[in-house]
Scaffold this active site. Sequence first.
Site, PDB file in Angstrom:
ATOM      1  N   SER A   1     -14.056  -6.757   0.590  1.00 34.93           N
ATOM      2  CA  SER A   1     -15.015  -5.582   1.699  1.00 34.93           C
ATOM      3  C   SER A   1     -16.011  -6.996   2.498  1.00 34.93           C
ATOM      4  O   SER A   1     -16.359  -7.560   1.674  1.00 34.93           O
ATOM      5  CB  SER A   1     -15.602  -4.864   1.013  1.00 34.93           C
ATOM      6  OG  SER A   1     -15.295  -4.240   1.128  1.00 34.93           O
ATOM      7  N   GLY A   2     -15.589  -7.652   3.950  1.00 39.81           N
ATOM      8  CA  GLY A   2     -16.363  -8.032   3.841  1.00 39.81           C
ATOM      9  C   GLY A   2     -16.214  -9.628   4.069  1.00 39.81           C
ATOM     10  O   GLY A   2     -17.174 -10.261   4.884  1.00 39.81           O
TER      11      GLY A   2
ATOM     12  N   HIS B   1     -14.272  -0.474   0.611  1.00 41.89           N
ATOM     13  CA  HIS B   1     -13.240  -0.516   1.334  1.00 41.89           C
ATOM     14  C   HIS B   1     -13.388  -0.322   2.907  1.00 41.89           C
ATOM     15  O   HIS B   1     -12.748  -0.202   4.142  1.00 41.89           O
ATOM     16  CB  HIS B   1     -12.475   1.188   1.296  1.00 41.89           C
ATOM     17  CG  HIS B   1     -10.945   1.763   1.486  1.00 41.89           C
ATOM     18  ND1 HIS B   1     -10.545   1.293   0.788  1.00 41.89           N
ATOM     19  CD2 HIS B   1     -10.341   2.100   2.219  1.00 41.89           C
ATOM     20  CE1 HIS B   1      -9.268   1.801   0.954  1.00 41.89           C
ATOM     21  NE2 HIS B   1      -9.232   2.470   2.497  1.00 41.89           N
TER      22      HIS B   1
ATOM     23  N   ARG C   1     -15.425   1.096   5.630  1.00 41.09           N
ATOM     24  CA  ARG C   1     -14.986   1.774   6.290  1.00 41.09           C
ATOM     25  C   ARG C   1     -14.811   3.512   5.582  1.00 41.09           C
ATOM     26  O   ARG C   1     -15.052   4.340   6.736  1.00 41.09           O
ATOM     27  CB  ARG C   1     -13.218   2.276   6.675  1.00 41.09           C
ATOM     28  CG  ARG C   1     -12.471   0.947   7.331  1.00 41.09           C
ATOM     29  CD  ARG C   1     -11.334   0.487   7.751  1.00 41.09           C
ATOM     30  NE  ARG C   1     -11.416   1.470   8.266  1.00 41.09           N
ATOM     31  CZ  ARG C   1     -10.331   2.039   9.298  1.00 41.09           C
ATOM     32  NH1 ARG C   1      -9.278   2.199   8.245  1.00 41.09           N
ATOM     33  NH2 ARG C   1     -10.191   3.278  10.067  1.00 41.09           N
TER      34      ARG C   1
ATOM     35  N   SER D   1       0.398  -1.000   0.117  1.00 34.93           N
ATOM     36  CA  SER D   1       0.441   0.110  -0.285  1.00 34.93           C
ATOM     37  C   SER D   1       0.748   1.077  -0.006  1.00 34.93           C
ATOM     38  O   SER D   1       1.893   1.310   0.414  1.00 34.93           O
ATOM     39  CB  SER D   1      -1.101  -0.395   1.095  1.00 34.93           C
ATOM     40  OG  SER D   1      -1.040   1.625   1.036  1.00 34.93           O
TER      41      SER D   1
ATOM     42  N   ARG E   1     -15.472   9.235  10.499  1.00 29.10           N
ATOM     43  CA  ARG E   1     -15.455   7.249  10.794  1.00 29.10           C
ATOM     44  C   ARG E   1     -15.841   7.533  12.872  1.00 29.10           C
ATOM     45  O   ARG E   1     -14.173   8.253  13.278  1.00 29.10           O
ATOM     46  CB  ARG E   1     -14.160   6.624  10.938  1.00 29.10           C
ATOM     47  CG  ARG E   1     -13.394   6.352   9.267  1.00 29.10           C
ATOM     48  CD  ARG E   1     -12.286   5.944   9.140  1.00 29.10           C
ATOM     49  NE  ARG E   1     -11.885   5.828   7.506  1.00 29.10           N
ATOM     50  CZ  ARG E   1     -11.019   5.356   6.684  1.00 29.10           C
ATOM     51  NH1 ARG E   1      -9.774   5.255   7.647  1.00 29.10           N
ATOM     52  NH2 ARG E   1     -11.301   5.602   5.555  1.00 29.10           N
TER      53      ARG E   1
END
Length: 299
Positions: free
Chosen positions: A230-231, A198, A201, A3, A66
């Site tokens: 995701s998930g 994402h 989030r 990343s 968030r």
Amino acid sequence: MLSNQASTPMEQVASAMDAVSPGASRWFQLYWSSSDELVESLVSRAEASGCEAIVVTLDTHVLGWRPRDLDLGYLPFSRGRGIAQYTSDPVFRRLVRERIAASGPRARTPLTPATVASFASILRHHPGRLRDNLRSPEPLAAIETFLEVFANPALTWADLAFLRERTTLPIVLKGILHPDDASRAVDAGMDAVQVSTHGGRQLDNEQPALDALPRVVEAVAGRIPVLFDSGVRSGADAVVALALGARAVAIGRPYVYALAIAGEAGVRELLRNTIAELDNTLGLAGVRSVAELDASIFA
């Protein structure tokens, strides 16, 4: 997937990977900066580090609301954490020096336990010796420069041509949720799309990634691979996404939990269990391999 937001420069990670498993595959996840020159530099470094694809993150041009992070005042980047790709980059370091040269005297910051802790973290995580960092304006200027150039909220489809001209690597668009965007990605010459929220989030009440997946798969119609994240918390979750048309499924947070609990051994165990559960779920669903999976298993 290496990343943009990382605590260790990509070159060091690539070297460590090659020492343990020569030829191990890696991609680079690009957060598109407001400085195109910095984007070009990061992509060039990713190529030199042996990355095999560039994954463009489309859903984080600004951070989502968030509440837990806001509650805790948690923004690690402001404390020098997670920006090692930037502080190790020659273009970013030049931008920092230019900022210092153009700035006037800095106002004194009131000393509180929080500011002292933040400053100490910034000094520890900035490259170089702690004693040198203590006397240098660069650590604080690096944080300010990062916060200024982190993202480009004005990114458009036309900007993808800039990236395509600067790399021969496959380009994956991460954060696709609408079939029209998936079709446009194909038309723009992208090599894959990744259906993603994402990790849930970024935006409350948006459609779940799994709900978006079948429509994206239908729109792409096999012209390019559709990836999914995701998930995903288990092998059974991966089976569901693969049955709905995903070519591959990315494991996000679970590996971090395993790493925190038991280090490398924890991650190995997590992956072994994920693969074992996937295999077990295939059998329970009445199919012999991933290649036989389709939506009929839900009938």
